[in-house]
Design an enzyme around this catalytic site. Structure first.
Site, PDB file in Angstrom:
ATOM      1  N   SER A 143       1.078  -1.035   0.013  1.00 38.29           N
ATOM      2  CA  SER A 143      -0.043  -0.108   0.323  1.00 38.29           C
ATOM      3  C   SER A 143       1.149   1.172   0.077  1.00 38.29           C
ATOM      4  O   SER A 143       1.856   1.515  -0.249  1.00 38.29           O
ATOM      5  CB  SER A 143      -0.644   0.008   1.301  1.00 38.29           C
ATOM      6  OG  SER A 143      -2.182   1.124   1.394  1.00 38.29           O
ATOM      7  N   HIS A 162      -6.841  -5.990  -0.528  1.00 32.38           N
ATOM      8  CA  HIS A 162      -5.890  -4.690  -0.311  1.00 32.38           C
ATOM      9  C   HIS A 162      -4.339  -4.993   0.451  1.00 32.38           C
ATOM     10  O   HIS A 162      -4.336  -5.351   1.972  1.00 32.38           O
ATOM     11  CB  HIS A 162      -6.881  -3.757   0.083  1.00 32.38           C
ATOM     12  CG  HIS A 162      -5.229  -2.685   0.016  1.00 32.38           C
ATOM     13  ND1 HIS A 162      -4.803  -1.845  -0.929  1.00 32.38           N
ATOM     14  CD2 HIS A 162      -4.821  -1.831   1.423  1.00 32.38           C
ATOM     15  CE1 HIS A 162      -4.095  -0.933  -0.750  1.00 32.38           C
ATOM     16  NE2 HIS A 162      -4.234  -1.090   0.819  1.00 32.38           N
ATOM     17  N   ASP A 199      -8.341  -6.144  -4.856  1.00 31.90           N
ATOM     18  CA  ASP A 199      -7.594  -4.725  -4.014  1.00 31.90           C
ATOM     19  C   ASP A 199      -9.238  -3.577  -4.184  1.00 31.90           C
ATOM     20  O   ASP A 199      -9.179  -3.218  -4.836  1.00 31.90           O
ATOM     21  CB  ASP A 199      -6.201  -4.272  -4.564  1.00 31.90           C
ATOM     22  CG  ASP A 199      -6.333  -2.896  -3.636  1.00 31.90           C
ATOM     23  OD1 ASP A 199      -7.110  -2.419  -2.975  1.00 31.90           O
ATOM     24  OD2 ASP A 199      -4.917  -3.507  -3.473  1.00 31.90           O
TER      25      ASP A 199
END
Ligand SMILES: *[C@@H]1O[C@H](CO)[C@@H](O)[C@H](O)[C@H]1NC(C)=O
Ligand SMILES: *[C@@H]1O[C@H](CO)[C@@H](O)[C@H](O)[C@H]1NC(C)=O
Ligand SMILES: *[C@@H]1O[C@H](CO)[C@@H](O)[C@H](O)[C@H]1NC(C)=O
Ligand SMILES: *[C@@H]1O[C@H](CO)[C@@H](O)[C@H](O)[C@H]1NC(C)=O
Ligand SMILES: *[C@@H]1O[C@H](CO)[C@@H](O)[C@H](O)[C@H]1NC(C)=O
Ligand SMILES: *[C@@H]1O[C@H](CO)[C@@H](O)[C@H](O)[C@H]1NC(C)=O
Ligand SMILES: *[C@@H]1O[C@H](CO)[C@@H](O)[C@H](O)[C@H]1NC(C)=O
Ligand SMILES: *[C@@H]1O[C@H](CO)[C@@H](O)[C@H](O)[C@H]1NC(C)=O
Ligand SMILES: *[C@@H]1O[C@H](CO)[C@@H](O)[C@H](O)[C@H]1NC(C)=O
Ligand SMILES: *[C@@H]1O[C@H](CO)[C@@H](O)[C@H](O)[C@H]1NC(C)=O
Ligand SMILES: *[C@@H]1O[C@H](CO)[C@@H](O)[C@H](O)[C@H]1NC(C)=O
Length: 532
Positions: free
Chosen positions: A195, A446, A406
């Site tokens: 991320s 994610h 995601d």
């Protein structure tokens, strides 16, 4: 046995493992413990104030300082280690809080962890994971405490720490600390993050290629200003929860099923997992209410909302700001971007880093904001340089991955970056394969979680195996140190998503530009799928 003696064993080969093992041989552990107690005055780190060093025995449940942990209250130390906490000034009005965790059973490897969101927090979970494999590891708070971007307000130095300087400073300090403590420089240097952490990995690759020999960068928040615009653009599309354009949360599972109906079979097998969402061109027209039917259907305004969500975001001048949300992730995204409420990171980024105006209203976000954010690009946070020749020339390696469900950062953006590198460097897949490989993890949300084989060794709670074929961190080590590049990364699905219940199935995730296809047989067998 004295420390110097102990370290000689290291120079004879193998691991400092033999120098500082655990409780079976208490004499060397005692040496380790006292070395840890004595280290502070020996450290000479530029601009640093060392707060403490502390021996932590394996199994200790550390209570963490709430300022730099955001929400994680505690962390169990997986192995015996020396824990060092310090502050490093980065300017007259900024600095980082960081820690170095130095395992007794050191492999000679160094590893930096990254951050997430707009944090503000030391990645203790990742650090614990890294020392469990014998890496000397560091984590920093990215220049501010907490999950909010409030610290960016009128302080460009703090933004600079967030954009790149925290990781780089932490790496320089951490390598120095490890060298002083173990009396010997590290052998190889690694990075692990997802991320914002994925973006930090690419930032290092682009601007500080000498920092790492191997980088694992997951779900990277690259094209950062544009990503932040895109995350904010859903609010004007959905409207707030009472708007006629708003799609209620309980409709999204219906839409998800409709997406699966249209796209799940494209990979040859219907299992609730879309292997290649790029092939999925969803239309919500089948769900439009007809006649008197108003259940489990969409009004035409709501259907337009859905189509816009799955369309790329373009600037008024026609340039692409950010790709569409990939289909498959909508159940998670419905609680975040499609919830009819402002996306917190967009609010904070625009208020405190772009405009320095705490009254900026996220409901008004529009083209002028998107264009302006891209122009301002604070501290060059965009992280979109396509030239990775620094990595290529050093023989360093990048393992890039992105979950194909995601719901926070569209996975469509990752191949866009790969192709940008390919074009910028004038290199095809075969040549990029030498130093940069990108894997598409189907059924992965994610970074972790998701409906498919989403366990591949990113961090604790997401590990089935230490085998480099099934573990992204071990894969990059194997690639850097033995030259065995990963062809695929095999992910695991646990029964009911619960490790103790054992393996449901495994699936080998393909390396871009290949995608996974079912070729017949038992769909739970890795060999029944092929990357083409
Ligand atoms: C030390 O590390 C080596 C190599 O990673 C491993 O084989 C060994 O089990 C470790 N020993 C302890 C006590 O953790
Ligand atoms: C080593 O230390 C552990 C705990 O610190 C202790 O339980 C153990 O008895 C010690 N072993 C020896 C051989 O002294
Ligand atoms: C560690 O301590 C915290 C309380 O500080 C507790 O909530 C947590 O369950 C403990 N973890 C373990 C693994 O014992
Ligand atoms: C948290 O930070 C504040 C300063 O913002 C400081 O006063 C406080 O002592 C810190 N807490 C800890 C546990 O260090
Ligand atoms: C962040 O937290 C650390 C640890 O508690 C504290 O030392 C530091 O002062 C805090 N920083 C800011 C800017 O409040
Ligand atoms: C860091 O230290 C160097 C010299 O050791 C000094 O020139 C520089 O001004 C310092 N930077 C900060 C932010 O204190
Ligand atoms: C709904 O959105 C409008 C702007 O479009 C805003 O004025 C209003 O306050 C919002 N209502 C809620 C409950 O957020
Ligand atoms: C999706 O549909 C649009 C509009 O019909 C078309 O332009 C585009 O090429 C399609 N994409 C794919 C991947 O089929
Ligand atoms: C209403 O329309 C939706 C979407 O087309 C459909 O799934 C559902 O079965 C319909 N319900 C009835 C009662 O016809
Ligand atoms: C970001 O958005 C601008 C439009 O505001 C566009 O021109 C630019 O190419 C985009 N950059 C990236 C990396 O997506
Ligand atoms: C898995 O979950 C389902 C329902 O959620 C349950 O019926 C089943 O018994 C569970 N399987 C195992 C092995 O626990």
């Amino acid at each position: 046995m004295k420390l110097a003696q102990a370290l000689q064993i290291f120079s004879l080969g193998a691991y400092v493992a033999s120098a500082f093992p655990t409780s079976a041989d208490n004499s060397s552990l005692e040496v380790f413990e006292s070395s840890c107690a004595d280290i502070v005055p020996k450290l000479n780190i530029a601009n640093a104030t060392v707060y403490f060093s502390q021996f932590v025995a394996a199994g200790t449940n550390l209570t963490l300082d709430n300022n730099v942990t955001c929400t994680q209250p505690s962390q169990v130390a997986p192995v015996d280690m020396c824990r060092i906490a310090l502050y490093v000034a980065t300017s007259s009005q900024s600095g980082i809080n960081m820690e170095a965790w130095l395992p007794a059973n050191w492999t000679g490897r160094f590893l930096s962890t990254g951050n997430g969101g707009l944090n503000g927090c030391i990645g203790y979970g990742y650090m614990a994971y890294a020392i469990s494999y014998g890496f000397a590891s560091v984590g920093a708070n990215n220049g501010h405490n907490g999950t909010s971007g409030g610290a960016f307000l009128n302080n460009a130095e703090v933004v600079k720490d967030f954009a790149w300087r925290s990781v780089h400073t932490g790496v320089l300090a951490g390598k120095e600390i490890a060298k002083t403590f173990y009396g010997k420089a590290h052998t190889k240097s690694y990075y692990l993050g997802c991320s914002t952490g994925g973006r930090q990995g690419f930032k290092s690759a682009q601007d500080f290629p000498e920092d790492f020999d191997g980088i694992v960068a997951g779900a990277p928040a690259i094209a950062f200003n544009n990503l932040t615009s895109w995350s904010g653009h859903f609010l004007p599309i959905t409207g707030n929860t009472t708007a006629p354009t708003f799609v209620p949360t309980n409709m999204w599972p219906v839409i998800h099923q409709d997406i699966l109906n249209q796209c799940d079979g494209l990979d040859g097998y219907v299992d609730g997992i879309i292997e290649d969402p790029l092939k999925c061109n969803y239309t919500s027209k089948n769900l439009i209410c007809s006649g008197a039917n108003t259940t489990n259907c969409l009004t035409s305004l709501q259907s337009e909302t859905v189509q816009k969500i799955f369309s790329p975001l373009y600037a008024d001048d026609g340039s692409l700001i950010y790709p569409r949300m990939q289909p498959g992730s909508e159940i998670v995204a419905s609680f975040v971007q499609y919830s009819g409420t402002p996306f917190p990171y967009t609010v904070d980024w625009f208020r405190y880093a772009i405009y320095n105006d705490p009254s900026w209203d996220p409901y008004t976000i529009s083209n002028k904001d998107y264009v302006y954010a891209n122009q301002v690009n604070p501290a060059d946070i965009q992280t979109w340089k396509g030239d990775l020749s620094g990595i290529q020339e050093r023989g360093a390696k990048i393992l890039h991955f992105h979950g194909q469900m995601d719901g926070i950062i569209s996975s469509d953006n990752s191949p866009r970056y790969y192709n940008h590198v390919s074009q910028t460097m004038g290199l095809g897949t075969k040549q990029l394969d030498e130093f940069y490989r990108f894997f598409r993890m189907s059924g992965t949300a994610h970074c972790t979680g998701g409906d498919g084989a989403s366990v591949f060794g990113l961090t604790y709670g997401s590990v089935e195996s230490d085998n480099p074929k099934e573990n992204v961190l071990m894969a990059v080590v194997e690639w850097v140190e033995k030259g065995n590049a990963p062809e695929t990364i095999t992910g695991t699905r646990w029964v009911n998503n619960t490790q103790s219940l054992g393996v449901d199935y495994k699936r080998a995730h393909c390396r871009w530009p290949k995608s996974n296809h079912f070729t017949g047989g038992d769909p739970k067998e890795v060999g029944s799928w092929q990357c083409i």
